[in-house]
Design a protein around this motif. Structure first.
Motif, PDB file in Angstrom:
ATOM      1  N   GLY A  84       0.792  -1.262  -0.073  1.00 32.64           N
ATOM      2  CA  GLY A  84      -0.024  -0.086   0.073  1.00 32.64           C
ATOM      3  C   GLY A  84       0.717   1.188   0.136  1.00 32.64           C
ATOM      4  N   ALA A  85       1.809   1.354   0.888  1.00 28.30           N
ATOM      5  CA  ALA A  85       3.023   2.419   0.796  1.00 28.30           C
ATOM      6  C   ALA A  85       3.560   2.736  -0.353  1.00 28.30           C
ATOM      7  N   LEU A  86       3.731   1.518  -1.242  1.00 33.77           N
ATOM      8  CA  LEU A  86       4.524   1.564  -2.345  1.00 33.77           C
ATOM      9  C   LEU A  86       3.394   2.052  -3.635  1.00 33.77           C
ATOM     10  N   VAL A  87       1.972   1.716  -3.382  1.00 33.17           N
ATOM     11  CA  VAL A  87       1.104   2.477  -4.333  1.00 33.17           C
ATOM     12  C   VAL A  87       1.253   3.892  -4.401  1.00 33.17           C
ATOM     13  N   GLY A  88       1.240   4.426  -3.008  1.00 34.60           N
ATOM     14  CA  GLY A  88       1.349   5.776  -2.793  1.00 34.60           C
ATOM     15  C   GLY A  88       2.627   6.408  -3.335  1.00 34.60           C
ATOM     16  N   LEU A  89       3.660   5.623  -2.989  1.00 27.61           N
ATOM     17  CA  LEU A  89       4.763   6.338  -3.505  1.00 27.61           C
ATOM     18  C   LEU A  89       4.877   6.215  -5.439  1.00 27.61           C
ATOM     19  N   ARG A  90       4.445   5.068  -5.698  1.00 33.05           N
ATOM     20  CA  ARG A  90       4.425   5.001  -7.086  1.00 33.05           C
ATOM     21  C   ARG A  90       3.590   5.961  -7.806  1.00 33.05           C
ATOM     22  N   ALA A  91       2.112   6.227  -7.076  1.00 30.52           N
ATOM     23  CA  ALA A  91       1.410   7.423  -7.507  1.00 30.52           C
ATOM     24  C   ALA A  91       2.298   8.788  -7.344  1.00 30.52           C
ATOM     25  N   ALA A  92       2.828   8.929  -6.541  1.00 32.80           N
ATOM     26  CA  ALA A  92       3.574  10.226  -6.618  1.00 32.80           C
ATOM     27  C   ALA A  92       4.533  10.468  -7.532  1.00 32.80           C
ATOM     28  N   ARG A  93       5.307   9.489  -7.897  1.00 30.12           N
ATOM     29  CA  ARG A  93       6.462   9.453  -8.863  1.00 30.12           C
ATOM     30  C   ARG A  93       6.252   8.680  -9.899  1.00 30.12           C
ATOM     31  N   ALA A  94       5.063   8.609 -10.705  1.00 29.53           N
ATOM     32  CA  ALA A  94       4.843   7.906 -11.793  1.00 29.53           C
ATOM     33  C   ALA A  94       5.794   8.368 -12.743  1.00 29.53           C
ATOM     34  N   PRO A  95       6.093   7.342 -13.526  1.00 30.63           N
ATOM     35  CA  PRO A  95       7.081   7.542 -14.787  1.00 30.63           C
ATOM     36  C   PRO A  95       6.532   8.354 -15.803  1.00 30.63           C
ATOM     37  N   ARG A  96       7.311   9.261 -16.496  1.00 28.91           N
ATOM     38  CA  ARG A  96       6.569  10.141 -17.578  1.00 28.91           C
ATOM     39  C   ARG A  96       6.061   9.332 -18.626  1.00 28.91           C
ATOM     40  N   GLY A  97       4.802   9.792 -18.944  1.00 24.46           N
ATOM     41  CA  GLY A  97       4.029   9.196 -20.148  1.00 24.46           C
ATOM     42  C   GLY A  97       3.110   8.255 -19.277  1.00 24.46           C
ATOM     43  N   THR A  98       2.930   8.105 -17.992  1.00 24.49           N
ATOM     44  CA  THR A  98       1.960   6.976 -17.554  1.00 24.49           C
ATOM     45  C   THR A  98       0.983   7.897 -16.762  1.00 24.49           C
ATOM     46  N   VAL A  99      -0.045   7.306 -16.420  1.00 21.96           N
ATOM     47  CA  VAL A  99      -1.369   7.814 -15.618  1.00 21.96           C
ATOM     48  C   VAL A  99      -1.051   7.112 -14.231  1.00 21.96           C
ATOM     49  N   PRO A 100      -0.748   7.572 -13.227  1.00 25.46           N
ATOM     50  CA  PRO A 100      -0.782   6.915 -12.027  1.00 25.46           C
ATOM     51  C   PRO A 100      -2.088   6.229 -11.712  1.00 25.46           C
ATOM     52  N   VAL A 101      -1.850   5.275 -10.773  1.00 29.02           N
ATOM     53  CA  VAL A 101      -3.070   4.366 -10.333  1.00 29.02           C
ATOM     54  C   VAL A 101      -3.804   5.094  -9.458  1.00 29.02           C
ATOM     55  N   LEU A 102      -3.490   5.965  -8.519  1.00 29.88           N
ATOM     56  CA  LEU A 102      -4.054   6.794  -7.853  1.00 29.88           C
ATOM     57  C   LEU A 102      -3.798   8.202  -7.895  1.00 29.88           C
ATOM     58  N   PRO A 103      -4.699   9.216  -8.345  1.00 31.03           N
ATOM     59  CA  PRO A 103      -4.547  10.675  -9.040  1.00 31.03           C
ATOM     60  C   PRO A 103      -4.370  11.490  -7.304  1.00 31.03           C
ATOM     61  N   LEU A 104      -3.114  11.324  -6.843  1.00 27.42           N
ATOM     62  CA  LEU A 104      -3.038  12.117  -5.613  1.00 27.42           C
ATOM     63  C   LEU A 104      -3.563  13.603  -5.568  1.00 27.42           C
ATOM     64  N   ALA A 105      -3.334  14.413  -6.894  1.00 24.26           N
ATOM     65  CA  ALA A 105      -3.802  15.600  -6.756  1.00 24.26           C
ATOM     66  C   ALA A 105      -5.247  15.858  -6.343  1.00 24.26           C
ATOM     67  N   LEU A 106      -6.059  14.942  -6.822  1.00 22.74           N
ATOM     68  CA  LEU A 106      -7.770  15.247  -6.686  1.00 22.74           C
ATOM     69  C   LEU A 106      -7.823  14.876  -5.087  1.00 22.74           C
ATOM     70  N   PHE A 107      -7.010  14.158  -4.428  1.00 22.04           N
ATOM     71  CA  PHE A 107      -7.141  13.943  -2.917  1.00 22.04           C
ATOM     72  C   PHE A 107      -6.973  15.333  -2.084  1.00 22.04           C
ATOM     73  N   ARG A 108      -6.199  16.560  -2.716  1.00 22.46           N
ATOM     74  CA  ARG A 108      -6.255  17.763  -1.945  1.00 22.46           C
ATOM     75  C   ARG A 108      -7.657  18.386  -1.982  1.00 22.46           C
ATOM     76  N   VAL A 109      -8.482  17.835  -2.854  1.00 20.57           N
ATOM     77  CA  VAL A 109      -9.817  18.276  -2.518  1.00 20.57           C
ATOM     78  C   VAL A 109     -10.566  17.710  -1.299  1.00 20.57           C
ATOM     79  N   ARG A 110     -10.906  18.412  -0.357  1.00 28.25           N
ATOM     80  CA  ARG A 110     -11.449  17.638   0.930  1.00 28.25           C
ATOM     81  C   ARG A 110     -12.672  16.956   0.895  1.00 28.25           C
ATOM     82  N   SER A 111     -13.603  17.590  -0.012  1.00 25.77           N
ATOM     83  CA  SER A 111     -15.065  16.677   0.050  1.00 25.77           C
ATOM     84  C   SER A 111     -14.791  15.533  -1.017  1.00 25.77           C
ATOM     85  N   PHE A 112     -13.982  15.634  -2.067  1.00 24.93           N
ATOM     86  CA  PHE A 112     -13.558  14.409  -2.799  1.00 24.93           C
ATOM     87  C   PHE A 112     -12.967  13.432  -1.883  1.00 24.93           C
ATOM     88  N   THR A 113     -12.027  13.854  -1.168  1.00 21.68           N
ATOM     89  CA  THR A 113     -11.425  12.568  -0.244  1.00 21.68           C
ATOM     90  C   THR A 113     -12.224  12.155   0.810  1.00 21.68           C
TER      91      THR A 113
END
Length: 504
Positions: free
Chosen positions: A254-283
């Motif tokens: 699970g921790a690796l999922v978060g790290l991978r999402a934060a540092r997804a390789p260029r040209g890929t879509v991360p499995v978790l869109p961490l930027a969206l979780f900055r939106v409080r109501s969405f989270t």
């Protein structure tokens, strides 16, 4: 998010292909495929006791017939949509339908529990491909003036499948449990043949990114290890080395999922869109949905086990006995969504989760060894059914209305994944809770107590959502008019025309 909310965002830009010449037939094909994938979930639940007897298997082992499907489905929903954007939605949809049919046929011909789980995973791959492309195909096939009606019909399919799943499943199981899978084949073949003729092809010419395969595998591994630990702990012991290793592995992956999402390789879509979780109501909406679906998934299986084991109902009787809940959910979803649009989706979702949670204490207080369905079980279903209708629509709307249009597709896929992961964990937690119970009634009461706890958590999270999406014009879109989403039917990935440039 609500289906109509997705549609509204999608119509802000023109579709990527001309409307189909036979949009009604496109709606028929898409709805049939989505109906099969939704129906399959509820049929398998009602057949759970029969499968256990047929294979002489433990409920823990059989739980993977349900969990294997939901885990893979949740993890592949977003990647399937992304692949469809690149190679063509028609191609991915039809491939997914063929894959789902192959999995269904394989499930009907299995020889042991392991082979059944394997073919259920095949079904999940196909189901994710179907669901991820279904709404996009409709948006392309229908002109803007007719899309509202098409989406309304499509969105009701899940509710119809939920209501018909238990009785159809009960009737089929009376003949043979294998028919719960074989029933998909003739309908699916007809949809596949017709789809080859009428479905229009569309793709997003600007989409060049690819799914993050490693991130997806890590997500599957994390949820799978957590579920395995929960299912095995009652038999092996919570201090068993294997169980502790499973829990540790779940934390690490699970921790690796978060790290991978934060540092997804260029040209890929991360499995978790961490930027969206900055939106409080969405989270908060995602967390509330995961908690609620854990309670819902556990309650659904627990009630099947009680009706067939505790009160000795046949599968047919149990199937028809379970109709009121989803039927009421479908009836209340639209008015509950409208109420949420007026006073705030968070408060109405909180009310829904509270009503859902109140059904279980009623069962604890009233249900006994002697069958008394009308007085002792049905009123609890009324509460839980209305609660489901209020909750799913408004949590979906709370998640979607807090996001800008450019991120709706990504947000929808993420929300759908949280929903399925919640249902997966709910089944696992239920089986851990009822293990070692002193009889059928004690086991049922443990399951209902679990429902209360999870519903209370979902209610608190829903209260925290509040009405922020109505007062944050810089981030929110216009509040969408909800469409029923009464049961645990996975939310689709909308067409890329609605997305614009995704958040990274």
């Amino acid at each position: 998010m609500t289906r109509r909310g997705a549609m509204s965002a999608a119509t802000e830009q023109p579709p990527t292909a001309a409307p189909a010449r036979s949009p009604g037939l496109v709606l028929l094909v898409v709805s049939a495929a989505v109906f099969l994938s939704a129906l399959d979930l509820f049929i398998v639940n009602i057949a759970f006791p029969t499968l256990a007897a047929s294979f002489d298997s433990t409920t823990g082992a059989l739980s993977w017939v349900l969990n294997g499907y939901t885990i893979v489905f949740a993890a592949l929903l977003a990647p399937a949509g992304r692949i469809a954007d690149r190679v063509g939605r028609r191609r991915v949809f039809l491939t997914g339908l063929a894959t789902f049919l192959a999995g269904s046929l394989g499930c009907a011909l299995v020889w042991d529990v392991g082979s059944l789980i394997a073919f259920r995973v095949v079904q999940a791959v196909g189901g994710a491909m179907i669901t991820a492309t279904s709404l996009a195909l409709l948006l392309v096939a229908f002109p803007p003036a007719r899309r509202a009606g098409a989406i309304a019909v499509w969105s009701m399919v899940g509710g119809v499948a939920a209501a018909l799943g238990p009785p159809i499943g009960g009737l089929l199981v009376e003949a043979s449990w294998r028919w719960i899978f074989l029933v998909n084949v003739p309908v699916g073949i007809a949809a596949l043949v017709l789809g080859l003729r009428v479905l229009p092809e569309s793709r997003d010419a600007s989409e060049r990114r690819r799914p993050d395969v490693l991130g997806t595998l890590l997500l599957i591994g994390s949820v799978g290890l957590l579920s395995y630990g929960l299912v095995e702990a009652p038999d092996r012991g919570w201090d068993s080395g294997l169980v502790l290793a499973a829990f540790a592995g779940a934390v690490v992956t699970g921790a690796l999922v978060g790290l991978r999402a934060a540092r997804a390789p260029r040209g890929t879509v991360p499995v978790l869109p961490l930027a969206l979780f900055r939106v409080r109501s969405f989270t908060l909406a995602n967390l509330a949905m995961a908690s609620f679906m854990a309670g819902f998934g556990g309650m659904l299986l627990g009630n099947v086990l009680w009706l067939t084991g505790g009160w000795g109902f046949s599968t047919v009787e149990a199937g028809f006995a379970l109709i009121p809940g989803p039927a009421l959910a479908a009836l209340t979803a639209i008015p509950a969504g409208r109420l949420g649009a007026r006073i705030g989706h968070g408060p109405v979702a909180a009310l829904g989760t509270a009503l859902f949670g109140l059904g279980a204490p009623y069962w604890v207080a009233r249900v006994g060894e002697v069958s008394g369905f009308a007085a002792d079980f049905l009123p609890g279903q009324v509460l839980t059914g209305i609660g489901v209708g209020c909750t799913l629509t408004n949590l979906s709307a709370a998640a979607s209305s807090s996001l800008p249009p450019a991120t709706l597709a990504t947000g929808t896929a993420t929300f759908g994944a949280f929903r399925q992961i919640g249902a997966t964990l709910g089944v696992s937690i239920l089986l851990a809770a009822v293990a070692g119970a002193g009889g059928e009634l004690d086991g049922a009461q443990r399951g209902w107590a679990l429902t209360v706890v999870l519903a209370a958590l979902a209610s608190l999270l829903s209260v925290a959502i509040g009405t922020a999406h109505h007062t944050d014009p810089g981030r929110a879109t216009a509040p969408p008019a909800p469409v029923p989403e009464p049961v645990a039917v996975p939310a689709p990935t909308p067409a890329p025309a609605e997305r614009g440039e995704p958040i990274r």
